[in-house]
Scaffold this active site. Structure first.
Site, PDB file in Angstrom:
ATOM      1  N   ASP A 178       0.836  -1.208   0.000  1.00 25.10           N
ATOM      2  CA  ASP A 178       0.000   0.000   0.000  1.00 25.10           C
ATOM      3  C   ASP A 178       0.872   1.259   0.000  1.00 25.10           C
ATOM      4  O   ASP A 178       0.362   2.373  -0.103  1.00 25.10           O
ATOM      5  CB  ASP A 178      -1.011  -0.001   1.154  1.00 25.10           C
ATOM      6  CG  ASP A 178      -0.362  -0.076   2.518  1.00 25.10           C
ATOM      7  OD1 ASP A 178       0.881  -0.235   2.589  1.00 25.10           O
ATOM      8  OD2 ASP A 178      -1.086   0.031   3.526  1.00 25.10           O
ATOM      9  N   SER A 179       2.189   1.060   0.046  1.00 25.28           N
ATOM     10  CA  SER A 179       3.110   2.189  -0.149  1.00 25.28           C
ATOM     11  C   SER A 179       2.904   2.811  -1.535  1.00 25.28           C
ATOM     12  O   SER A 179       3.363   3.921  -1.792  1.00 25.28           O
ATOM     13  CB  SER A 179       4.570   1.732   0.012  1.00 25.28           C
ATOM     14  OG  SER A 179       4.825   0.589  -0.770  1.00 25.28           O
TER      15      SER A 179
ATOM     16  N   LYS B  55      -1.593  -9.276   2.829  1.00 28.88           N
ATOM     17  CA  LYS B  55      -0.841  -8.821   4.017  1.00 28.88           C
ATOM     18  C   LYS B  55      -1.724  -7.899   4.853  1.00 28.88           C
ATOM     19  O   LYS B  55      -2.404  -7.025   4.313  1.00 28.88           O
ATOM     20  CB  LYS B  55       0.455  -8.115   3.611  1.00 28.88           C
ATOM     21  CG  LYS B  55       1.247  -7.598   4.823  1.00 28.88           C
ATOM     22  CD  LYS B  55       2.720  -7.370   4.504  1.00 28.88           C
ATOM     23  CE  LYS B  55       3.000  -6.102   3.766  1.00 28.88           C
ATOM     24  NZ  LYS B  55       2.637  -4.869   4.510  1.00 28.88           N
TER      25      LYS B  55
ATOM     26  N   GLU C   9      -1.726  -5.595   8.562  1.00 29.72           N
ATOM     27  CA  GLU C   9      -0.898  -5.016   9.634  1.00 29.72           C
ATOM     28  C   GLU C   9      -1.515  -5.308  11.005  1.00 29.72           C
ATOM     29  O   GLU C   9      -2.743  -5.283  11.157  1.00 29.72           O
ATOM     30  CB  GLU C   9      -0.773  -3.499   9.425  1.00 29.72           C
ATOM     31  CG  GLU C   9       0.037  -3.146   8.182  1.00 29.72           C
ATOM     32  CD  GLU C   9       0.304  -1.656   8.034  1.00 29.72           C
ATOM     33  OE1 GLU C   9      -0.014  -0.875   8.949  1.00 29.72           O
ATOM     34  OE2 GLU C   9       0.846  -1.271   6.978  1.00 29.72           O
TER      35      GLU C   9
ATOM     36  N   GLU D  65       8.897  -4.505  10.644  1.00 30.81           N
ATOM     37  CA  GLU D  65       9.308  -3.182  10.152  1.00 30.81           C
ATOM     38  C   GLU D  65       9.719  -2.267  11.303  1.00 30.81           C
ATOM     39  O   GLU D  65       9.014  -2.166  12.329  1.00 30.81           O
ATOM     40  CB  GLU D  65       8.153  -2.531   9.367  1.00 30.81           C
ATOM     41  CG  GLU D  65       8.516  -1.127   8.874  1.00 30.81           C
ATOM     42  CD  GLU D  65       7.596  -0.595   7.780  1.00 30.81           C
ATOM     43  OE1 GLU D  65       6.670  -1.306   7.348  1.00 30.81           O
ATOM     44  OE2 GLU D  65       7.822   0.557   7.358  1.00 30.81           O
TER      45      GLU D  65
END
Ligand code: KIV
Length: 301
Positions: free
Chosen positions: A59-60, A128, A130, A197
């Site tokens: 989503d970056s 993915k 978070e 991260e």
């Protein structure tokens, strides 16, 4: 019924298809895993051909491709547009897609529906999500629906407003304890891998030793089972100062600017296009045209 084997399938070029099972094998055999982000067909294809094992449509892309300030605004439909493009370019690597903010936060049915879209419409192989401990029940439900999930803990960019900025996590004892609990909870759900991260390398090393699933680090030191970086960061296609962990492997910004300036100069000085770069009439048409034009000229006199 014929059964097409997927795990360890040999592709045309003699390379093995990367699967969630082969990632676990890599961890067992201490073979490090390389992962990069990609957001379009050409990049996906080039990274795949370069032998990158995991390709993440992160989503970056909200920032790198769409120019948003953070990842919070990007939608499932916007993400899917890019996942489909990357899917067309990737054959060997495992293709992961980020579930964007809001796509799994409202309720579990909604989350399951969105996860299914990434698999069914986007062609992703893993989604993915978070968050650690607090996402364990949801992840179990998604895994139960036959959808592999990647966890993501530590500095989770979708929590930027709660964290009060992009801050390294797990720097004190209670932070370390929480990260360990998050990692173990994810491991127990059967996640395909865990992205770590923005955490101290010592903590990432402890997590990597503790869990059976592969850990993929970004700003988490060298002891992880694999490393991921954002494609735009390694290529210098970004506009701000890079984070401490970013290593630049090329200067695409300079390359693009130089090429654009050279093109502009060629256009302005009539150096582009040359005769060789132009299409020509077939000989017979040219001869007929010359005759017509000559006749016209005569009649004008
Ligand atoms: O969106 C992203 O790029 C990520 C990173 C972990 C690579 O999630």
């Amino acid at each position: 019924m014929s059964i097409t084997p997927i795990g360890g399938r040999i592709l045309d070029e003699g390379r093995r298809k990367v699967t969630t099972a082969s990632l676990r094998e890599q961890k067992l055999h201490h073979e490090l895993i390389a992962c990069l982000t990609a957001y379009d067909y050409a990049t996906g294809r080039l990274l795949d051909e370069a032998g990158i094992e995991m390709i993440l449509v992160g989503d970056s892309l909200a920032q790198t491709m769409l120019g948003y300030e953070n990842t919070l605004s990007v939608t499932v439909d916007e993400m899917l547009h890019h996942v489909k493009a990357v899917r067309r370019g990737v054959k060997t690597a495992l293709l992961l897609a980020d579930m964007p903010y809001g796509s799994y936060h409202v309720d579990d049915r909604d989350a399951l529906r969105n996860a299914t879209r990434f698999i069914k419409e986007g062609g992703a192989e893993v989604v993915k999500i978070e968050g650690g401990e607090k996402r364990a029940d949801l992840i179990r439900r998604i895994v139960d629906a036959e959808i592999p999930v990647a966890g993501h803990i530590g500095l989770t960019p979708q929590s930027v407003n709660v964290m009060g900025g992009y801050k390294v996590q797990g720097k004190n004892l209670s932070g370390i304890e929480q990260l360990m609990r998050d990692a173990v909870a994810l491991d127990r759900t059967g996640v395909a891998c865990i992205f770590l991260e923005g955490i101290p390398r010592e903590v990432a090393a402890m997590i990597t030793a503790e869990v059976s699933t592969p850990t993929i680090g970004i700003g988490a030191g060298p002891e992880c089972d694999g490393q991921v970086l954002v494609f735009h960061d390694i290529m210098h296609l970004t506009f701000g100062p890079p984070a401490k962990f970013v290593r630049r492997y090329a200067d695409a910004a300079a390359l693009i600017k130089d090429a654009a300036q050279a093109f502009r100069a060629d256009v302005k000085s009539r150096q582009y296009p040359s005769d060789e770069e132009s299409y020509h009439l077939p000989k017979e048409t040219k001869a007929s045209l010359d005759t017509v034009l000559a006749r016209k000229k005569m009649m004008m006199r």
